[in-house]
Scaffold this motif. Sequence first.
Motif, PDB file in Angstrom:
ATOM      1  N   UNK A  74      57.389  34.482  32.405  1.00 22.51           N
ATOM      2  CA  UNK A  74      57.278  34.653  33.850  1.00 22.51           C
ATOM      3  C   UNK A  74      57.167  33.282  34.521  1.00 22.51           C
ATOM      4  N   UNK A  75      57.639  33.204  35.768  1.00 20.72           N
ATOM      5  CA  UNK A  75      57.622  31.912  36.472  1.00 20.72           C
ATOM      6  C   UNK A  75      56.206  31.416  36.720  1.00 20.72           C
ATOM      7  N   UNK A 156      49.191  42.945  24.495  1.00 15.86           N
ATOM      8  CA  UNK A 156      48.701  43.141  25.866  1.00 15.86           C
ATOM      9  C   UNK A 156      48.129  41.860  26.466  1.00 15.86           C
ATOM     10  N   UNK A 157      47.524  41.024  25.670  1.00 15.18           N
ATOM     11  CA  UNK A 157      46.879  39.801  26.181  1.00 15.18           C
ATOM     12  C   UNK A 157      47.871  38.805  26.766  1.00 15.18           C
ATOM     13  N   UNK A 158      49.200  38.998  26.467  1.00 18.67           N
ATOM     14  CA  UNK A 158      50.206  38.073  26.983  1.00 18.67           C
ATOM     15  C   UNK A 158      51.069  38.708  28.084  1.00 18.67           C
ATOM     16  N   UNK A 159      50.587  39.814  28.661  1.00 21.57           N
ATOM     17  CA  UNK A 159      51.355  40.496  29.710  1.00 21.57           C
ATOM     18  C   UNK A 159      51.573  39.618  30.938  1.00 21.57           C
ATOM     19  N   UNK A 160      50.625  38.717  31.198  1.00 23.63           N
ATOM     20  CA  UNK A 160      50.749  37.854  32.376  1.00 23.63           C
ATOM     21  C   UNK A 160      51.569  36.593  32.092  1.00 23.63           C
ATOM     22  N   UNK A 161      52.169  36.521  30.887  1.00 16.52           N
ATOM     23  CA  UNK A 161      52.977  35.363  30.496  1.00 16.52           C
ATOM     24  C   UNK A 161      54.413  35.776  30.185  1.00 16.52           C
ATOM     25  N   UNK A 162      54.569  36.906  29.479  1.00 15.74           N
ATOM     26  CA  UNK A 162      55.872  37.316  28.941  1.00 15.74           C
ATOM     27  C   UNK A 162      56.567  38.289  29.881  1.00 15.74           C
TER      28      UNK A 162
END
Length: 318
Positions: A74-75, A156-162
Motif C-alpha cells: 500500500x502507498x 492479519x498483522x500486515x493488512x495495513x501494509x500489503x
Amino acid sequence: MKNEQKLHHKLVTFGRIVKTGSRNLFRNAWLSVAAIAVMLVALTIILLAVVLNVTARGVISELSSNLKVSVYLLDDAPVATQSELERAIQEHPHTNTVEFVSKDEAQRRFLQSFENDPELLAGLALVGGDSLPASYEISVTDLNRLEEVGNIANQEQYNNVVESVTLGRTDAKKTIDRAASMQRFITTASILAAAVFTIISVLIIFNTIRIAIFTRSEEIRSMKLIGATPGYIRGPFLIEASIYGVIAGVAATAIVYSLIFSVGSGLENQAEFAATHSFFTEYTTIIAIFFSTILLGILVGIFSSSLAMEKYLKLKRW
C-alpha cells in the motif's frame, strides 16, 4: 646405450602390435562394421541423454528464476510494519532472495516490458505512472513452498501494509513440472537404452574377437613356440577393439554436435536455452566431450576383447 636400445625395441614392438591390430580390423570387415555400428548407437544415446538432461536443467533453472512471489504494498504502508514484513520473509527457511521494487522501478520495468504496445503505454500515461505499487519480489529455494512464503504476507498483522499477493504464473509452474517430468523420463529411458545397446556391442565385439582368435589359432600357436610374450599376443586384439571405440566415439560426437549446431542455432536466442547452447559450444566443452566419448568407446572395446581373450586365448595355460 642399453636404455636407448630397450626403448627402441619397445617402440618397434608397439608399432608392430598397432599394425597387426589395424590389419585385423579388415579381416572380419562385416563383424567390425556391426560392432562399430552398435557401439555408435550406444554412445550417441549416452551423449544425447547428457545434452537433453543439461538442457532440461537449464530450462527449469531459467523458469524457476522468473517464478516469484510478488507482495504489492500500500502507498501509505507504515515503515516499521513494512520492515517487520521484510524481515519475516527473509527469515523464512525457503526464501532465496528478497528484492524491493520501488514505484519508479516498477514503472521503468513496465515501460520496458510493454514498449511495443502503444495502447497499453497510453493507458498508463492517462492513469499516471505512480499508479503502479511498490512491491517485494521473492524467489524461493523450493517451488513447492511458493504458497507457504506468500502466506506470510497474508497474515492479519500486515493488512495495513500489503495490498495483494501473487504467486507467480500458474502456466510457468506447470511448464516447470512438465520439464521436470520430461527430464526424469529422459534419464530413465536413456539409461535403459544405453545399457541395452552397450551390452549388445559388448557381445558383438566379444564374438568378433573370438572369431579372430579362432582364425589366427595356428599363428598364435606358432608365436607361442618362438617365445612371443602374452602381451604381444594380446596387444593386436586390444588395439582392434580400441579402434572400434575410437571410430564410434568420433562418429557419435559428430552426430550429436551436428544436431546441437543445427537445432541449437534456432534456440540460442531464447533465454531458456541460451546458457545450455553456450555451454555445449564452448571449445573446452567440445574437446572434453570428444575425448570422453572416445575414451568410453575404447573402454567398452577393451572390456569386451578382454572377456573374449580370457575365455578363448588361454594364455594362462602357457
